[in-house]
Design a protein around this motif. Structure first.
Motif, PDB file in Angstrom:
ATOM      1  N   ASN A  56      46.931  30.081  33.249  1.00 36.56           N
ATOM      2  CA  ASN A  56      46.214  30.581  31.991  1.00 36.56           C
ATOM      3  C   ASN A  56      44.740  30.697  32.195  1.00 36.56           C
ATOM      4  N   GLU A  57      44.003  29.811  32.892  1.00 39.61           N
ATOM      5  CA  GLU A  57      42.673  30.016  33.463  1.00 39.61           C
ATOM      6  C   GLU A  57      42.250  31.220  34.204  1.00 39.61           C
ATOM      7  N   ILE A  58      42.998  31.503  35.006  1.00 41.96           N
ATOM      8  CA  ILE A  58      43.068  32.837  35.885  1.00 41.96           C
ATOM      9  C   ILE A  58      43.092  34.133  34.849  1.00 41.96           C
ATOM     10  N   ASN A  59      44.151  34.132  34.026  1.00 38.20           N
ATOM     11  CA  ASN A  59      44.395  35.268  33.357  1.00 38.20           C
ATOM     12  C   ASN A  59      43.176  35.307  32.268  1.00 38.20           C
ATOM     13  N   ARG A  60      42.675  34.290  31.704  1.00 37.53           N
ATOM     14  CA  ARG A  60      41.483  34.256  30.855  1.00 37.53           C
ATOM     15  C   ARG A  60      40.463  34.869  31.394  1.00 37.53           C
ATOM     16  N   ALA A  61      40.007  34.544  32.812  1.00 34.61           N
ATOM     17  CA  ALA A  61      38.712  35.081  33.386  1.00 34.61           C
ATOM     18  C   ALA A  61      39.121  36.501  33.551  1.00 34.61           C
ATOM     19  N   ARG A  62      40.372  36.945  33.910  1.00 37.08           N
ATOM     20  CA  ARG A  62      40.596  38.351  33.967  1.00 37.08           C
ATOM     21  C   ARG A  62      40.396  38.882  32.781  1.00 37.08           C
ATOM     22  N   ARG A  63      40.918  38.627  31.858  1.00 35.62           N
ATOM     23  CA  ARG A  63      40.606  39.288  30.583  1.00 35.62           C
ATOM     24  C   ARG A  63      39.471  39.476  29.827  1.00 35.62           C
ATOM     25  N   SER A  64      38.529  38.093  30.243  1.00 33.80           N
ATOM     26  CA  SER A  64      37.021  38.244  29.928  1.00 33.80           C
ATOM     27  C   SER A  64      36.261  39.464  30.860  1.00 33.80           C
ATOM     28  N   ARG A  65      36.549  39.472  32.095  1.00 33.10           N
ATOM     29  CA  ARG A  65      36.055  40.213  32.944  1.00 33.10           C
ATOM     30  C   ARG A  65      36.369  41.799  32.527  1.00 33.10           C
ATOM     31  N   ILE A  66      37.513  42.220  31.957  1.00 37.86           N
ATOM     32  CA  ILE A  66      37.992  43.481  31.577  1.00 37.86           C
ATOM     33  C   ILE A  66      37.395  43.818  30.239  1.00 37.86           C
ATOM     34  N   ARG A  67      36.987  42.825  29.412  1.00 37.57           N
ATOM     35  CA  ARG A  67      36.554  43.080  28.100  1.00 37.57           C
ATOM     36  C   ARG A  67      34.883  43.357  28.388  1.00 37.57           C
ATOM     37  N   THR A  68      34.429  42.563  29.343  1.00 39.52           N
ATOM     38  CA  THR A  68      33.108  43.166  29.585  1.00 39.52           C
ATOM     39  C   THR A  68      32.667  44.488  30.150  1.00 39.52           C
ATOM     40  N   PHE A  69      33.715  44.964  31.129  1.00 36.34           N
ATOM     41  CA  PHE A  69      33.474  46.254  31.510  1.00 36.34           C
ATOM     42  C   PHE A  69      33.762  47.178  30.340  1.00 36.34           C
ATOM     43  N   VAL A  70      34.669  46.991  29.599  1.00 30.23           N
ATOM     44  CA  VAL A  70      34.852  48.101  28.413  1.00 30.23           C
ATOM     45  C   VAL A  70      33.773  47.808  27.361  1.00 30.23           C
ATOM     46  N   ARG A  71      33.066  46.734  27.115  1.00 30.53           N
ATOM     47  CA  ARG A  71      32.214  46.599  26.187  1.00 30.53           C
ATOM     48  C   ARG A  71      30.853  47.175  26.742  1.00 30.53           C
ATOM     49  N   LYS A  72      30.853  47.288  28.145  1.00 32.68           N
ATOM     50  CA  LYS A  72      29.458  48.137  28.626  1.00 32.68           C
ATOM     51  C   LYS A  72      29.739  49.575  28.439  1.00 32.68           C
ATOM     52  N   VAL A  73      30.911  50.241  28.392  1.00 28.77           N
ATOM     53  CA  VAL A  73      31.161  51.546  28.103  1.00 28.77           C
ATOM     54  C   VAL A  73      30.535  51.656  26.659  1.00 28.77           C
ATOM     55  N   GLU A  74      31.184  50.917  25.608  1.00 22.86           N
ATOM     56  CA  GLU A  74      30.987  51.084  24.302  1.00 22.86           C
ATOM     57  C   GLU A  74      29.633  50.854  24.037  1.00 22.86           C
ATOM     58  N   GLU A  75      28.873  49.970  24.485  1.00 24.57           N
ATOM     59  CA  GLU A  75      27.545  50.114  24.247  1.00 24.57           C
ATOM     60  C   GLU A  75      26.753  51.134  24.695  1.00 24.57           C
ATOM     61  N   ALA A  76      27.279  51.575  25.726  1.00 22.79           N
ATOM     62  CA  ALA A  76      26.416  53.119  26.301  1.00 22.79           C
ATOM     63  C   ALA A  76      26.726  54.320  25.257  1.00 22.79           C
ATOM     64  N   ILE A  77      28.080  54.209  24.899  1.00 16.42           N
ATOM     65  CA  ILE A  77      28.362  55.361  23.800  1.00 16.42           C
ATOM     66  C   ILE A  77      27.694  54.913  22.701  1.00 16.42           C
TER      67      ILE A  77
END
Length: 89
Positions: A18-39
């Motif tokens: 659960n901890e590992i998956n939560r960290a992975r999901r958070s990392r993915i969301r961060t990358f997606v958020r960077k794209v959305e902020e640039a847009i």
């Protein structure tokens, strides 16, 4: 509460995953958020770069079992369409 030694071990493993998956999901969301902020900022070049960085992270989420492949496919498709539309302007 877990009673058998097997169920106790499974509970420990579930906590760790659960901890590992939560960290992975958070990392993915961060990358997606960077794209959305640039847009949102209207920066086509930064959005393109961020999308290129986000795609492998999303794909890794599929291989690790954090996200479903169709979900990732949909997200990448929609993000790349928005980046493409931004570049066209």
């Amino acid at each position: 509460m877990a009673n058998t030694s097997q169920s106790k071990k499974r509970a420990r493993q579930n906590e760790t995953r659960n901890e590992i998956n939560r960290a992975r999901r958070s990392r993915i969301r961060t990358f997606v958020r960077k794209v959305e902020e640039a847009i949102a900022a209207g920066n086509a070049e930064a959005a393109k770069t961020a999308l290129l960085a986000a795609e492998p992270e999303l794909a890794r989420g599929v291989t690790k079992g954090v996200l479903h492949k169709n979900t990732v496919s949909r997200k990448v498709s929609r993000l790349s369409a928005r980046v493409k539309a931004l570049s066209a302007n």
